[in-house]
Design a protein around this motif. Structure first.
Motif, short mmCIF file in Angstrom:
data_model
loop_
_atom_site.label_atom_id
_atom_site.label_comp_id
_atom_site.label_asym_id
_atom_site.label_seq_id
_atom_site.Cartn_x
_atom_site.Cartn_y
_atom_site.Cartn_z
N UNK A 78 0.59 -1.62 -0.09
CA UNK A 78 0.39 0.24 0.16
C UNK A 78 0.67 1.48 0.26
N UNK A 79 -0.23 2.40 -0.50
CA UNK A 79 0.83 3.60 0.05
C UNK A 79 0.01 4.60 0.32
N UNK A 80 0.00 5.22 0.96
CA UNK A 80 -1.05 7.11 1.82
C UNK A 80 -0.21 7.46 1.75
N UNK A 81 -0.39 8.70 0.52
CA UNK A 81 0.41 9.41 0.35
C UNK A 81 -0.48 10.69 1.39
N UNK A 82 0.21 11.88 1.98
CA UNK A 82 -0.88 13.34 2.90
C UNK A 82 -0.42 14.40 2.06
N UNK A 83 -0.88 14.84 2.05
CA UNK A 83 -0.59 16.44 1.20
C UNK A 83 -0.57 17.68 2.39
N UNK A 84 -0.76 17.07 2.86
CA UNK A 84 -1.08 18.71 4.48
C UNK A 84 0.22 17.72 5.07
N UNK A 85 0.70 16.18 5.28
CA UNK A 85 2.30 16.21 5.80
C UNK A 85 3.13 16.32 4.84
N UNK A 86 2.57 16.50 3.38
CA UNK A 86 3.86 15.90 2.54
C UNK A 86 4.84 15.24 2.76
N UNK A 87 3.32 13.84 3.20
CA UNK A 87 4.77 12.74 3.70
C UNK A 87 3.77 11.45 2.53
N UNK A 88 4.53 10.20 2.53
CA UNK A 88 4.17 9.49 1.32
C UNK A 88 4.52 8.33 2.62
N UNK A 89 3.84 6.97 3.19
CA UNK A 89 3.81 6.23 3.59
C UNK A 89 3.56 4.07 3.14
N UNK A 90 4.95 4.63 2.30
CA UNK A 90 5.11 3.63 1.53
C UNK A 90 4.97 2.04 2.53
N UNK A 91 4.10 0.72 2.26
CA UNK A 91 4.52 -0.67 2.56
C UNK A 91 4.34 -1.31 1.78
N UNK A 92 5.61 -2.37 1.95
CA UNK A 92 6.63 -3.07 0.83
C UNK A 92 6.93 -3.89 1.85
N UNK A 93 6.52 -5.50 1.41
CA UNK A 93 6.64 -6.95 1.77
C UNK A 93 7.70 -7.45 1.13
N UNK A 94 8.37 -8.80 1.95
CA UNK A 94 8.82 -9.43 0.62
C UNK A 94 10.28 -10.02 1.24
N UNK A 95 11.04 -10.98 0.15
CA UNK A 95 12.17 -11.58 0.47
C UNK A 95 13.47 -10.46 1.06
N UNK A 96 14.13 -10.97 1.89
CA UNK A 96 14.87 -10.34 2.25
C UNK A 96 15.79 -9.40 1.65
N UNK A 97 16.34 -10.64 0.87
CA UNK A 97 17.78 -10.16 -0.12
C UNK A 97 17.08 -8.50 -0.59
N UNK A 98 16.13 -9.19 -1.50
CA UNK A 98 15.45 -8.13 -2.66
C UNK A 98 14.59 -7.01 -2.24
N UNK A 99 14.50 -7.02 -0.88
CA UNK A 99 13.95 -5.68 0.10
C UNK A 99 15.61 -5.00 0.13
N UNK A 100 16.37 -5.54 0.48
CA UNK A 100 17.67 -4.54 1.46
C UNK A 100 18.01 -4.03 -0.39
N UNK A 101 17.65 -4.86 -1.29
CA UNK A 101 18.71 -4.05 -2.51
C UNK A 101 17.21 -2.50 -3.04
N UNK A 102 15.84 -3.23 -2.53
CA UNK A 102 15.60 -2.15 -2.92
C UNK A 102 15.25 -0.91 -2.28
N UNK A 103 15.16 -1.29 -0.83
CA UNK A 103 15.32 0.50 -0.14
C UNK A 103 16.55 0.55 -0.36
N UNK A 104 18.36 0.97 -0.91
CA UNK A 104 18.98 1.05 -1.25
C UNK A 104 18.79 1.73 -2.51
N UNK A 105 17.50 1.31 -3.45
CA UNK A 105 17.52 1.96 -4.55
C UNK A 105 16.51 3.04 -4.64
N UNK A 106 15.55 2.99 -3.19
CA UNK A 106 14.54 4.19 -2.93
C UNK A 106 15.28 5.27 -2.71
N UNK A 107 16.76 4.58 -1.62
CA UNK A 107 16.89 5.79 -1.04
C UNK A 107 17.46 6.79 -2.07
#
Length: 302
Positions: free
Chosen positions: A36-65
């Motif tokens: 899921x993703x919940x974006x809030x214009x008032x907060x100017x912030x997005x709350x993202x939820x992602x689940x999955x394999x540890x190694x792929x999550x680690x790579x995903x977070x690096x590229x997201x950063x």
């Protein structure tokens, strides 16, 4: 497969193109599911939820950063939510087949890699915190981005990883292993901010929860209540919030789940609230399995 959930909070809630880019990034992985993703214009912030394999999550977070550092400049950021960085916080929640130690090793490995690659200071919080005062995220966020450089000059606020000065545009990031959160959205049939603030303050005195207010386009308020699963039951949370709302004479339109529930045991204790809530009741595990079947069908059709 060892599965974790990550819930990165980024300091951008108005740029739909950036959110689409992040979602597209998750589609590049075979063992990651965008929950899921919940974006809030008032907060100017997005709350993202992602689940999955540890190694792929680690790579995903690096590229997201990397994407967020490129696209978000905290010097121009405005919003009504405390924050210290472009990628403000990266919580890690063990879901299936993974211990705290394994999840924490991922956090420290990723924190080291991100801090070295992008010169981005990293603070560890919650169960990963190395200092007692850093377990509570509010202590780390105190002063926010605007006073981060001054705060980091204090010896007690030296980051756990990375340089002793903020990244010039991305600030700093908070990471750590934490328990699952209960999140309920209470939609109020009221546009009186003073009244809604009184309800919020009353709840903060009696509940171990964080509460955020969002004014919707029609002027009415949404109250998002977040609490740790281990500190309060969903039933008590629901009952106490609705009791206080009724006490102040405020009409409650509906209550919704902002993201899937984690844990089949938790779901069983939740069933007695099913008739009072809008939306589909589904666990993260069920969501992952459902998405896996959809992907399998699509691949078979190619």
């Amino acid at each position: 497969m060892k599965i974790i959930e990550t819930l990165p909070n980024i300091s951008e809630g108005r740029n739909s193109e950036l959110i689409r880019q992040i979602r597209d990034l998750s589609d590049n992985y075979n063992r990651i599911w965008f929950i899921s993703c919940k974006s809030d214009e008032y907060f100017n912030r997005s709350f993202i939820s992602v689940a999955g394999d540890c190694e792929e999550i680690e790579d995903f977070l690096y590229k997201l950063t990397a994407i967020c550092i490129e696209k978000i400049d905290m010097n121009n950021h405005t919003g009504y939510h405390p924050r210290i960085g472009a990628i403000d916080v990266i919580p890690i929640v063990p879901v299936v087949g993974i211990t705290f130690e394994e999840a924490n090793n991922l956090v420290e490995r990723l924190a080291k890699k991100i801090s070295e690659s992008f010169s981005l200071p990293i603070y560890l919080y919650e169960k990963s915190a190395k200092k007692e005062e850093r377990k509570n995220i509010n202590n780390i966020r105190k002063g926010e981005f605007e006073f981060l450089e001054k705060k980091m000059k204090l010896p007690e606020w030296k980051p756990d990883f990375g340089p002793d000065i903020p990244h010039p545009t991305a600030g700093a990031t908070i990471m750590g292993v934490r328990d699952p959160l209960i999140t309920l959205d209470f939609h109020l049939n009221n546009s009186d901010r003073w009244l809604v603030e009184q309800i919020k303050q009353e709840l903060l005195m009696i509940l171990p929860a964080n509460i955020f207010l969002e004014r919707k386009f029609n002027g009415k308020f949404n109250m998002s209540v977040n609490a740790k699963e281990g500190e309060i039951s969903l039933t008590i949370l629901y009952n106490e919030v609705t009791r206080v709302i009724n006490h102040f004479g405020c009409e409650l339109e509906r209550v919704t789940l902002s993201s899937p529930i984690m844990g089949s045991t938790f779901l069983k204790s939740f069933r007695n609230l099913a008739e009072k809530l809008d939306g589909e009741i589904i666990t993260i595990e069920e969501k992952i399995l459902a998405n896996s079947e959809v992907r399998k069908i699509r691949k078979d059709q190619i």
